[in-house]
Write an enzyme that holds these catalytic residues in place. Structure first.
Site, PDB file in Angstrom:
ATOM      1  N   TRP A  89       1.044  -1.431  -0.053  1.00  7.79           N
ATOM      2  CA  TRP A  89       0.078  -0.005  -0.139  1.00  7.79           C
ATOM      3  C   TRP A  89       0.874   1.249  -0.053  1.00  7.79           C
ATOM      4  CZ3 TRP A  89      -5.156   0.980  -0.631  1.00  7.79           C
ATOM      5  CH2 TRP A  89      -5.544   2.283  -0.245  1.00  7.79           C
ATOM      6  N   ASP A 191       1.821   3.367 -21.596  1.00  7.83           N
ATOM      7  CA  ASP A 191       0.299   4.049 -21.292  1.00  7.83           C
ATOM      8  C   ASP A 191       0.287   5.089 -20.146  1.00  7.83           C
ATOM      9  OD1 ASP A 191      -2.303   4.139 -21.465  1.00  7.83           O
ATOM     10  OD2 ASP A 191      -2.586   2.467 -19.893  1.00  7.83           O
TER      11      ASP A 191
END
Length: 282
Positions: A89, A191
């Site tokens: 995280w 991307d």
């Protein structure tokens, strides 16, 4: 979003899951904040596409991670046919040092290969990618990016005969521009829109969700200009580290076109006018 059962969660490589909260994380995957053994993780799930779906992303993170800050992968795999990817995280912010972000991308692009492409295709995304190695960028981009994407557009969207004539002209223009431009096979993010970078709490940048292959670095630069989010500091940081060649502002229109056409194929008519506007210039 797939409903994850307790039985499903118990098969994860992290144990004692005490909290599972859906979070934003893109339009392709189901994304979650997950707490297990008092540790917080970020998990993406791709229903029904298996472990293979995340193999390309994992490879990309490992490649780019040699030259840039990327997420820390905990594990990835498959449960009941669903692919999953678990990362450490991170508390992210949309604000940070864009000059350093430009430097970071330049460092990635400085890693060159002797051919264009990648050793594996990625066929599980909404726009399947064939990455067969090519000796020159022109062949790769036309045969393995532009042509397959236009074939998809013809099958699913309104593409007229006039549009196709303009498309042929665009490809001829691309060939001529590439004749006078040297393309190195740089490691690309693949991307790089504004949703695929962020900043850590200290303001340092991080690159996420790569779709890597080796190609002309102007492809990544072109993608950064489509939806905004990259400021003048980003381009200054990039050019101070790895200056772009003369004429790049003209050549990136080919990559803007590709990216908009991909969105036209994936998401529909909201992108049709922009696609046809670029085509009409050729």
């Amino acid at each position: 979003m797939k409903q994850l059962t307790q039985e499903w969660l118990e098969q994860l490589p992290i144990k004692n899951v005490t909290k599972l909260t859906p979070v934003s994380g893109g339009d392709i995957n189901d994304s979650y904040e997950i707490i297990a053994d008092n540790q917080k993780y970020f998990m993406k799930v791709q229903p029904n596409k298996g472990k293979e779906f995340f193999e390309h992303e994992v490879e990309g993170i490992k490649l780019i991670g040699q030259y840039a800050t990327v997420p820390t992968i905990i594990d990835y795999g498959e449960i009941d046919g669903d692919g999953f990817l678990i990362q450490k995280w991170m508390n992210l912010s949309p604000f940070g040092n864009q000059y350093q972000l430009g430097q970071m991308l330049a460092s990635v692009h400085k890693h060159h290969n002797d051919r264009f492409g990648l050793d594996k295709d990625f066929k599980l995304g909404r726009v399947p990618k064939t990455n067969t190695w090519q000796d020159n960028w022109t062949d790769f981009f036309i045969k393995q990016r532009l042509n397959p994407l236009m074939d998809m557009a013809i099958k699913s969207r309104e593409i007229s005969k006039e549009d196709l004539n303009h498309f042929d002209n665009l490809k001829e223009s691309f060939k001529k521009d590439m004749d006078s431009h040297h393309s190195d096979a740089s490691l690309l993010h693949g991307d790089l829109w504004s949703g695929n970078f962020s900043f850590l709490e200290d303001g340092n940048p991080i690159l996420i969700d790569p779709d890597v292959y080796y190609g002309d670095r102007e492809f990544d630069i072109g993608v950064t200009t489509v939806f905004g989010g990259f400021n003048a500091d980003f381009y200054e940081g990039y050019n101070d580290t790895y200056p772009l060649d003369t004429g790049w502002k003209r050549r990136i229109q080919y990559y803007q076109f590709f990216y908009l056409l991909a969105h036209y194929v994936m998401f529909g008519d909201g992108y049709g006018l922009e696609v046809k506007s670029i085509l009409s210039q050729y």
